[in-house]
Design a protein around this motif. Structure first.
Motif, PDB file in Angstrom:
ATOM      1  N   LEU A   1       0.829  -1.206   0.000  1.00  0.00           N
ATOM      2  CA  LEU A   1       0.000   0.000   0.000  1.00  0.00           C
ATOM      3  C   LEU A   1       0.867   1.261   0.000  1.00  0.00           C
ATOM      4  O   LEU A   1       0.520   2.260  -0.636  1.00  0.00           O
ATOM      5  CB  LEU A   1      -0.935  -0.008   1.214  1.00  0.00           C
ATOM      6  CG  LEU A   1      -2.110  -0.993   1.137  1.00  0.00           C
ATOM      7  CD1 LEU A   1      -2.823  -1.093   2.482  1.00  0.00           C
ATOM      8  CD2 LEU A   1      -3.092  -0.563   0.053  1.00  0.00           C
ATOM      9  N   ILE A   2       1.992   1.210   0.706  1.00  0.00           N
ATOM     10  CA  ILE A   2       2.919   2.348   0.676  1.00  0.00           C
ATOM     11  C   ILE A   2       3.428   2.561  -0.743  1.00  0.00           C
ATOM     12  O   ILE A   2       3.482   3.699  -1.244  1.00  0.00           O
ATOM     13  CB  ILE A   2       4.090   2.108   1.651  1.00  0.00           C
ATOM     14  CG1 ILE A   2       3.589   2.166   3.100  1.00  0.00           C
ATOM     15  CG2 ILE A   2       5.193   3.155   1.442  1.00  0.00           C
ATOM     16  CD1 ILE A   2       4.633   1.780   4.133  1.00  0.00           C
ATOM     17  N   ALA A   3       3.793   1.487  -1.411  1.00  0.00           N
ATOM     18  CA  ALA A   3       4.291   1.596  -2.787  1.00  0.00           C
ATOM     19  C   ALA A   3       3.223   2.150  -3.717  1.00  0.00           C
ATOM     20  O   ALA A   3       3.524   2.899  -4.658  1.00  0.00           O
ATOM     21  CB  ALA A   3       4.765   0.235  -3.275  1.00  0.00           C
ATOM     22  N   GLU A   4       1.961   1.805  -3.471  1.00  0.00           N
ATOM     23  CA  GLU A   4       0.867   2.291  -4.308  1.00  0.00           C
ATOM     24  C   GLU A   4       0.572   3.765  -4.069  1.00  0.00           C
ATOM     25  O   GLU A   4       0.350   4.531  -5.006  1.00  0.00           O
ATOM     26  CB  GLU A   4      -0.389   1.460  -4.043  1.00  0.00           C
ATOM     27  CG  GLU A   4      -1.600   1.891  -4.850  1.00  0.00           C
ATOM     28  CD  GLU A   4      -2.827   1.053  -4.550  1.00  0.00           C
ATOM     29  OE1 GLU A   4      -3.931   1.439  -4.992  1.00  0.00           O
ATOM     30  OE2 GLU A   4      -2.694  -0.002  -3.876  1.00  0.00           O
ATOM     31  N   LEU A   5       0.583   4.165  -2.806  1.00  0.00           N
ATOM     32  CA  LEU A   5       0.189   5.533  -2.468  1.00  0.00           C
ATOM     33  C   LEU A   5       1.337   6.529  -2.530  1.00  0.00           C
ATOM     34  O   LEU A   5       1.138   7.692  -2.868  1.00  0.00           O
ATOM     35  CB  LEU A   5      -0.414   5.566  -1.058  1.00  0.00           C
ATOM     36  CG  LEU A   5      -1.781   4.930  -0.882  1.00  0.00           C
ATOM     37  CD1 LEU A   5      -2.163   4.909   0.588  1.00  0.00           C
ATOM     38  CD2 LEU A   5      -2.835   5.677  -1.689  1.00  0.00           C
ATOM     39  N   ALA A   6       2.524   6.086  -2.164  1.00  0.00           N
ATOM     40  CA  ALA A   6       3.662   7.013  -2.043  1.00  0.00           C
ATOM     41  C   ALA A   6       4.908   6.387  -2.650  1.00  0.00           C
ATOM     42  O   ALA A   6       5.821   5.969  -1.926  1.00  0.00           O
ATOM     43  CB  ALA A   6       3.893   7.371  -0.579  1.00  0.00           C
ATOM     44  N   PRO A   7       4.966   6.316  -3.995  1.00  0.00           N
ATOM     45  CA  PRO A   7       6.153   5.730  -4.619  1.00  0.00           C
ATOM     46  C   PRO A   7       7.446   6.416  -4.179  1.00  0.00           C
ATOM     47  O   PRO A   7       8.479   5.774  -4.019  1.00  0.00           O
ATOM     48  CB  PRO A   7       5.894   5.927  -6.117  1.00  0.00           C
ATOM     49  CG  PRO A   7       4.406   6.069  -6.231  1.00  0.00           C
ATOM     50  CD  PRO A   7       3.984   6.764  -4.982  1.00  0.00           C
ATOM     51  N   ALA A   8       7.372   7.739  -3.981  1.00  0.00           N
ATOM     52  CA  ALA A   8       8.542   8.469  -3.467  1.00  0.00           C
ATOM     53  C   ALA A   8       8.479   8.437  -1.943  1.00  0.00           C
ATOM     54  O   ALA A   8       8.204   9.439  -1.275  1.00  0.00           O
ATOM     55  CB  ALA A   8       8.536   9.904  -3.985  1.00  0.00           C
ATOM     56  N   SER A   9       8.732   7.255  -1.384  1.00  0.00           N
ATOM     57  CA  SER A   9       8.508   7.059   0.046  1.00  0.00           C
ATOM     58  C   SER A   9       9.422   7.911   0.914  1.00  0.00           C
ATOM     59  O   SER A   9       9.160   8.105   2.099  1.00  0.00           O
ATOM     60  CB  SER A   9       8.686   5.577   0.411  1.00  0.00           C
ATOM     61  OG  SER A   9       9.974   5.130   0.022  1.00  0.00           O
TER      62      SER A   9
END
Length: 555
Positions: A216-224
């Motif tokens: 979900l982090i990768a989906e919402l915030a690719p630039a983590s």
């Protein structure tokens, strides 16, 4: 899976452990060549000896509905044995000699050289769950600074909802099934799994973080790297697992969690795929049964802010949490409703997903009108919770069931809708070619309804109040958002409160996580109020048992 001594080794990598490897008079030394008919295709797989068939099928890419965690309770993983020798719960069965029969794959062990099974579509795991990410309360606040973002997670037992927040505004939302569901779809199964071994407890946490949150982090915030804060709201069991704490004490009397408050920790401690020093904030709990998903909902809805009002907050689910505010007093309780309204304990029940009936109407002439999620009436595969509430209300209103949930045999028989069932199911009512509801299904629904209704009445009665005195009723969560209020009130699932006093709030747990992600000071503010909440075990209230018995009947 079997050691030289015949004992199961807990260190083996399989998720589900065989509780007893002893099988009556069956040698289990040979891998079975198993022919599998599933979904219109045939596969040949190797089923090793001593392993439950559900595990071998999963390794072959056939995922069954194991919502009870493979603990032989839900009956959702039924397969039909067509040929071959098997052990069913430790007892020998030869399909070639005794004929075909059905069995739960989670308690089925191959015990021959070759066999054949058939898997009905109803036993297969289905994704596509509808995940509630909407809410009707407006979080406010600002993220850390210009160009910086924050992430919010509502970690539920079966699903996880997430949001990306920037400058106090929600940019995007997403959701996913909680990958821990393969350990069971309820908190009791998660507690049991965590107690099996330190390795299984660690696996529970890893599955949550690596297979659910990080995608979900990768989906919402690719630039983590731009994420500067994370906030989580969850029930007390999920909060413990997320924080690497054992939830075992929550499952045994006196049901006390290790922590009610969870200090902020860096993301590296959780394995989250963001900058290692990103602080992670978790909403505090009131008790083992009333967690951060509810405390967060209290904070963001404004519940109980006016001292002279009588207000009730409900989050209806397997564990129905309820908070009562009465002249400055705040009481917290939870009713063990069970999974009947979430697709469990009912052969016809399912979760909210495309193909599920979410609303239905019953005419006095015995005709049914369905509303199906996704709109395709040709692909109905069950009735979700809100539709089941409509069924109870509609059937009772049309006089087709009595107050105890028994079918009107004469009327349904004359309509051609009554079918004989088994001693376990009782009579069935045929709604359509795809759907039939048994009296056993209705009994499970009435038990769940009774637990919630009795809990509300007992909690109000403990302060000398009644439902008619309520100034406001707050309904939180996805299930409440989908309910037809008239149906829910007519069955007794909800108290008889005027519609203008009911506030449907949506996913307040996600809203609370968003608020804390934007401004974590709200956690400190609530922490100063938390000691004012009194936890009330409903079974300690003298009138609860009598109220439960009365509430088993429909109005």
């Amino acid at each position: 899976m079997i050691s030289a001594s015949g004992a199961c080794r807990r260190g083996d990598p399989a998720v589900y452990f065989i509780k007893s490897c002893a099988i009556e008079n069956i040698p289990v030394r040979t891998t079975m060549k198993l022919h599998v008919d599933s979904g219109g295709r045939r596969l040949d797989i190797d089923a090793p000896p001593g392993r439950h068939l559900s595990e071998s099928l999963a390794e072959a890419g056939i995922r069954l509905d194991l919502r009870c965690g493979g603990n032989n309770r839900c009956g959702r993983c039924r397969v039909r044995l067509l040929s071959g020798r098997f052990a069913i719960a430790g007892k020998a069965y030869d399909a070639d000699r005794e004929g075909p029969r059905e069995a739960n794959a989670c308690r089925l062990i191959p015990a021959g050289v070759e066999g054949r099974i058939e898997i009905p579509d109803s036993s297969l795991f289905r994704d596509g769950l509808l995940i509630e990410t909407g809410f009707r309360c407006a979080p406010s606040g600002a993220a850390s600074g210009p160009g910086e973002s924050a992430l919010a997670f509502d970690i539920g037992t079966t699903t996880v909802a997430a949001a990306l927040v920037k400058d106090g505004a929600v940019l995007r939302t997403a959701g996913a099934p909680n990958a821990q569901s393969r350990f069971g779809d309820n908190v009791i199964d998660r507690i049991v799994a965590a107690g099996r071994s330190p390795e299984t407890a660690a696996e529970l946490r890893r599955v949550l973080v690596e297979e659910t949150l990080n995608p979900l982090i990768a989906e919402l915030a690719p630039a983590s790297g731009s994420v500067r804060r994370i906030a989580v709201a969850a029930n007390t069991v999920m909060s413990h697992i997320f924080c690497g704490l054992s939830p075992e004490s929550i499952g045994v009397s006196p049901f006390r969690p290790l922590r009610l408050r969870f200090p902020a920790e860096p993301a590296a401690n959780f394995g989250l795929a963001v900058d290692a020093e990103t602080p992670v904030h978790v909403w505090p709990a009131i008790s083992g049964s009333v967690g951060g998903d509810i405390t967060g909902g209290i904070a963001v809805t404004g519940f109980g802010r006016v001292p002279d009002r009588l207000e009730l907050l409900l989050d209806i689910g397997t564990n129905c949490e309820m908070i009562l505010s009465d002249r400055g007093r705040k009481l917290a309780a939870a009713a063990a409703a069970g999974p009947a309204f979430e697709g469990g304990s009912s052969a016809v029940g399912c979760r909210a997903r495309p193909g599920a009936v979410d609303h239905l109407a019953v005419s006095e002439a015995g005709y049914f009108r369905f509303h199906v999620i996704g709109g395709d009436l040709r692909r109905i595969d069950g009735i979700c919770g809100s539709g089941l509430v409509d069924f109870l209300a509609g059937m009772r209103g049309a006089g087709l069931i009595d107050e105890f949930g028994r079918y009107n045999r004469a009327r349904l028989g004359s309509l051609g809708r009554l079918e004989a069932g088994t001693p376990e199911t009782g009579l069935l009512c045929r709604l359509s070619s795809q759907l039939a509801v048994s009296e056993a299904d209705i009994e499970a629904l009435l038990k769940a309804k009774a637990a919630i209704e009795a809990g509300v009445l007992a909690l109000l009665g403990s302060v000398g109040r009644s439902p008619s005195e309520l100034d406001a009723l707050y309904l939180c969560g996805g299930f409440a958002s989908a309910l037809d209020l008239a149906s829910a009130r007519s069955t007794g699932l909800l108290p008889a409160v005027a519609a203008d006093r009911i506030r449907i709030c949506g996913n307040t747990s996600l809203a609370a996580a968003i608020q804390a992600a934007a401004d974590p000071e709200i956690l400190d503010q609530f922490e100063s109020e938390r000691p004012g909440f009194r936890d009330i075990p409903l079974n300690n209230l003298p009138e609860f048992e009598e109220l439960y018995t009365r509430s088993l009947a429909l109005n």
